[in-house]
Motif scaffolding. Structure first.
Motif, PDB file in Angstrom:
ATOM      1  N   VAL A  27     -11.691  -3.733   3.292  1.00 26.32           N
ATOM      2  CA  VAL A  27     -11.474  -4.813   2.327  1.00 26.32           C
ATOM      3  C   VAL A  27      -9.974  -5.010   2.170  1.00 26.32           C
ATOM      4  O   VAL A  27      -9.228  -4.053   1.979  1.00 26.32           O
ATOM      5  N   LEU A  28      -9.558  -6.268   2.241  1.00 22.28           N
ATOM      6  CA  LEU A  28      -8.167  -6.645   2.044  1.00 22.28           C
ATOM      7  C   LEU A  28      -8.091  -7.643   0.900  1.00 22.28           C
ATOM      8  O   LEU A  28      -8.723  -8.699   0.949  1.00 22.28           O
ATOM      9  N   PHE A  29      -7.337  -7.288  -0.145  1.00 22.03           N
ATOM     10  CA  PHE A  29      -7.046  -8.226  -1.222  1.00 22.03           C
ATOM     11  C   PHE A  29      -5.615  -8.710  -1.031  1.00 22.03           C
ATOM     12  O   PHE A  29      -4.703  -7.896  -0.843  1.00 22.03           O
ATOM     13  N   VAL A  30      -5.425 -10.028  -1.083  1.00 24.03           N
ATOM     14  CA  VAL A  30      -4.104 -10.619  -0.954  1.00 24.03           C
ATOM     15  C   VAL A  30      -3.842 -11.464  -2.196  1.00 24.03           C
ATOM     16  O   VAL A  30      -4.574 -12.417  -2.459  1.00 24.03           O
ATOM     17  N   GLY A  31      -2.823 -11.085  -2.954  1.00 27.97           N
ATOM     18  CA  GLY A  31      -2.415 -11.863  -4.118  1.00 27.97           C
ATOM     19  C   GLY A  31      -1.285 -12.786  -3.718  1.00 27.97           C
ATOM     20  O   GLY A  31      -0.321 -12.360  -3.085  1.00 27.97           O
ATOM     21  N   THR A  32      -1.419 -14.060  -4.065  1.00 29.88           N
ATOM     22  CA  THR A  32      -0.410 -15.050  -3.693  1.00 29.88           C
ATOM     23  C   THR A  32       0.140 -15.759  -4.927  1.00 29.88           C
ATOM     24  O   THR A  32      -0.503 -15.798  -5.976  1.00 29.88           O
ATOM     25  N   ALA A  33       1.319 -16.325  -4.778  1.00 31.97           N
ATOM     26  CA  ALA A  33       1.935 -17.103  -5.860  1.00 31.97           C
ATOM     27  C   ALA A  33       1.249 -18.464  -5.918  1.00 31.97           C
ATOM     28  O   ALA A  33       1.253 -19.207  -4.939  1.00 31.97           O
ATOM     29  N   ARG A  34       0.639 -18.746  -7.064  1.00 30.65           N
ATOM     30  CA  ARG A  34      -0.094 -20.012  -7.195  1.00 30.65           C
ATOM     31  C   ARG A  34       0.804 -21.106  -7.769  1.00 30.65           C
ATOM     32  O   ARG A  34       1.796 -20.841  -8.427  1.00 30.65           O
ATOM     33  N   ARG A  35       0.415 -22.343  -7.548  1.00 26.23           N
ATOM     34  CA  ARG A  35       1.193 -23.519  -7.943  1.00 26.23           C
ATOM     35  C   ARG A  35       1.208 -23.722  -9.458  1.00 26.23           C
ATOM     36  O   ARG A  35       2.210 -24.124 -10.028  1.00 26.23           O
ATOM     37  N   THR A  36       0.086 -23.439 -10.130  1.00 26.16           N
ATOM     38  CA  THR A  36      -0.022 -23.743 -11.560  1.00 26.16           C
ATOM     39  C   THR A  36      -0.523 -22.517 -12.315  1.00 26.16           C
ATOM     40  O   THR A  36      -1.476 -21.868 -11.896  1.00 26.16           O
ATOM     41  N   LEU A  68     -11.923   8.953  -6.488  1.00 25.10           N
ATOM     42  CA  LEU A  68     -13.096   8.262  -7.040  1.00 25.10           C
ATOM     43  C   LEU A  68     -14.054   7.722  -5.973  1.00 25.10           C
ATOM     44  O   LEU A  68     -15.251   7.588  -6.239  1.00 25.10           O
ATOM     45  N   TRP A  69     -13.524   7.363  -4.793  1.00 20.22           N
ATOM     46  CA  TRP A  69     -14.351   6.777  -3.734  1.00 20.22           C
ATOM     47  C   TRP A  69     -14.070   7.478  -2.406  1.00 20.22           C
ATOM     48  O   TRP A  69     -12.968   7.959  -2.182  1.00 20.22           O
ATOM     49  N   PRO A  70     -15.039   7.497  -1.512  1.00 17.79           N
ATOM     50  CA  PRO A  70     -14.840   8.124  -0.200  1.00 17.79           C
ATOM     51  C   PRO A  70     -14.078   7.190   0.750  1.00 17.79           C
ATOM     52  O   PRO A  70     -14.652   6.577   1.651  1.00 17.79           O
ATOM     53  N   LEU A  71     -12.780   7.091   0.544  1.00 22.84           N
ATOM     54  CA  LEU A  71     -11.953   6.197   1.349  1.00 22.84           C
ATOM     55  C   LEU A  71     -11.435   6.902   2.591  1.00 22.84           C
ATOM     56  O   LEU A  71     -11.061   8.067   2.542  1.00 22.84           O
ATOM     57  N   LEU A  72     -11.392   6.166   3.675  1.00 24.43           N
ATOM     58  CA  LEU A  72     -10.803   6.675   4.905  1.00 24.43           C
ATOM     59  C   LEU A  72      -9.304   6.427   4.914  1.00 24.43           C
ATOM     60  O   LEU A  72      -8.533   7.227   5.424  1.00 24.43           O
ATOM     61  N   ASP A  73      -8.901   5.294   4.351  1.00 25.02           N
ATOM     62  CA  ASP A  73      -7.482   4.986   4.255  1.00 25.02           C
ATOM     63  C   ASP A  73      -7.263   3.940   3.170  1.00 25.02           C
ATOM     64  O   ASP A  73      -8.205   3.277   2.724  1.00 25.02           O
ATOM     65  N   CYS A  74      -6.005   3.829   2.777  1.00 25.73           N
ATOM     66  CA  CYS A  74      -5.640   2.947   1.673  1.00 25.73           C
ATOM     67  C   CYS A  74      -4.209   2.469   1.897  1.00 25.73           C
ATOM     68  O   CYS A  74      -3.358   3.256   2.337  1.00 25.73           O
ATOM     69  N   ALA A  75      -3.944   1.213   1.599  1.00 21.06           N
ATOM     70  CA  ALA A  75      -2.589   0.666   1.720  1.00 21.06           C
ATOM     71  C   ALA A  75      -2.327  -0.273   0.551  1.00 21.06           C
ATOM     72  O   ALA A  75      -3.176  -1.102   0.205  1.00 21.06           O
ATOM     73  N   ILE A  76      -1.156  -0.126  -0.064  1.00 19.66           N
ATOM     74  CA  ILE A  76      -0.730  -1.012  -1.148  1.00 19.66           C
ATOM     75  C   ILE A  76       0.695  -1.441  -0.837  1.00 19.66           C
ATOM     76  O   ILE A  76       1.590  -0.596  -0.710  1.00 19.66           O
ATOM     77  N   VAL A  77       0.903  -2.742  -0.700  1.00 15.00           N
ATOM     78  CA  VAL A  77       2.232  -3.288  -0.409  1.00 15.00           C
ATOM     79  C   VAL A  77       2.537  -4.351  -1.456  1.00 15.00           C
ATOM     80  O   VAL A  77       1.735  -5.261  -1.665  1.00 15.00           O
ATOM     81  N   LEU A 109      -8.063  -0.852  -7.604  1.00 13.85           N
ATOM     82  CA  LEU A 109      -6.648  -0.690  -7.288  1.00 13.85           C
ATOM     83  C   LEU A 109      -5.808  -1.883  -7.725  1.00 13.85           C
ATOM     84  O   LEU A 109      -4.768  -1.708  -8.359  1.00 13.85           O
ATOM     85  N   ILE A 110      -6.231  -3.105  -7.401  1.00 14.45           N
ATOM     86  CA  ILE A 110      -5.393  -4.251  -7.782  1.00 14.45           C
ATOM     87  C   ILE A 110      -5.353  -4.399  -9.302  1.00 14.45           C
ATOM     88  O   ILE A 110      -4.307  -4.721  -9.873  1.00 14.45           O
ATOM     89  N   ASP A 111      -6.460  -4.132  -9.975  1.00 12.96           N
ATOM     90  CA  ASP A 111      -6.446  -4.188 -11.440  1.00 12.96           C
ATOM     91  C   ASP A 111      -5.468  -3.167 -12.012  1.00 12.96           C
ATOM     92  O   ASP A 111      -4.677  -3.474 -12.912  1.00 12.96           O
ATOM     93  N   ARG A 112      -5.512  -1.948 -11.500  1.00 19.08           N
ATOM     94  CA  ARG A 112      -4.628  -0.889 -12.021  1.00 19.08           C
ATOM     95  C   ARG A 112      -3.169  -1.145 -11.650  1.00 19.08           C
ATOM     96  O   ARG A 112      -2.277  -0.854 -12.447  1.00 19.08           O
ATOM     97  N   VAL A 113      -2.914  -1.679 -10.473  1.00 14.67           N
ATOM     98  CA  VAL A 113      -1.532  -2.032 -10.107  1.00 14.67           C
ATOM     99  C   VAL A 113      -0.959  -2.979 -11.144  1.00 14.67           C
ATOM    100  O   VAL A 113       0.144  -2.781 -11.661  1.00 14.67           O
ATOM    101  N   LYS A 114      -1.726  -4.004 -11.484  1.00 17.08           N
ATOM    102  CA  LYS A 114      -1.248  -4.991 -12.457  1.00 17.08           C
ATOM    103  C   LYS A 114      -1.116  -4.394 -13.862  1.00 17.08           C
ATOM    104  O   LYS A 114      -0.275  -4.819 -14.642  1.00 17.08           O
ATOM    105  N   GLN A 115      -1.935  -3.416 -14.174  1.00 14.48           N
ATOM    106  CA  GLN A 115      -1.929  -2.839 -15.523  1.00 14.48           C
ATOM    107  C   GLN A 115      -0.851  -1.793 -15.734  1.00 14.48           C
ATOM    108  O   GLN A 115      -0.273  -1.734 -16.822  1.00 14.48           O
ATOM    109  N   VAL A 116      -0.600  -0.933 -14.764  1.00 12.54           N
ATOM    110  CA  VAL A 116       0.212   0.253 -15.053  1.00 12.54           C
ATOM    111  C   VAL A 116       1.462   0.442 -14.200  1.00 12.54           C
ATOM    112  O   VAL A 116       2.301   1.272 -14.546  1.00 12.54           O
ATOM    113  N   VAL A 117       1.601  -0.270 -13.115  1.00 13.05           N
ATOM    114  CA  VAL A 117       2.776  -0.064 -12.266  1.00 13.05           C
ATOM    115  C   VAL A 117       3.945  -0.868 -12.829  1.00 13.05           C
ATOM    116  O   VAL A 117       3.802  -2.063 -13.101  1.00 13.05           O
TER     117      VAL A 117
END
Length: 146
Positions: A27-36, A68-77, A109-117
């Motif tokens: 799964v890949l989540f991509v957050g982008t800068a929105r216009r409005t 928390l989950w059986p992940l094989l790998d993880c990336a956060i950029v 992960l994306i929720d926690r990045v926005k909340q605590v990082v």
């Protein structure tokens, strides 16, 4: 993989980083800068952080997701500096044997990045004004935390 960068995020490279013959789901989540935002036209965003603190917190989140989950790998950029409308500001990718774990971990992960990082976002509006925001300050806990 944890990365803070001043350069455009290569989402294909982030996705490739977590791909594996053992992964039945990536799964890949991509957050982008929105216009409005809230009815206001956005010109650009600017992200700033204290790198050592942000990298430490991102590493803690990666470790917690792996617990928390059986992940094989993880990336956060996460992008720093100016991000124009339509550009990627953050990418989160996870690989797991099964889709449910991959979807849940990526969303958490994306929720926690926005909340605590400690990465701060400045919204630069088309009218020339700007505002620093940190959306996680008033965020409720995620379901796994309650």
């Amino acid at each position: 993989m944890i990365e803070l960068t001043d350069h455009p995020i290569d989402t294909a490279a982030v996705l490739a980083r977590v791909a594996s013959p053992e992964a039945g789901a990536v799964v890949l989540f991509v957050g982008t800068a929105r216009r409005t935002t809230a009815g206001r036209r956005t010109e650009s965003l600017r992200y700033e952080c204290y790198p050592e603190m942000a990298e430490q917190k991102l590493g803690e989140l990666e470790a917690e997701a792996r617990r928390l989950w059986p992940l094989l790998d993880c990336a956060i950029v996460h992008r720093l500096g100016r991000v124009d409308v339509g550009q990627t500001s953050v990418a989160v990718a996870v690989g797991s044997a099964h889709r449910q774990a991959a979807f849940e971990a990526a969303a958490w992960l994306i929720d926690r990045v926005k909340q605590v990082v400690p990465i701060w976002k400045q919204e630069n509006w088309a009218d020339g004004s700007s505002q620093w925001v940190h959306p996680g300050l008033d965020a409720p806990p995620t379901p796994r935390e309650t």
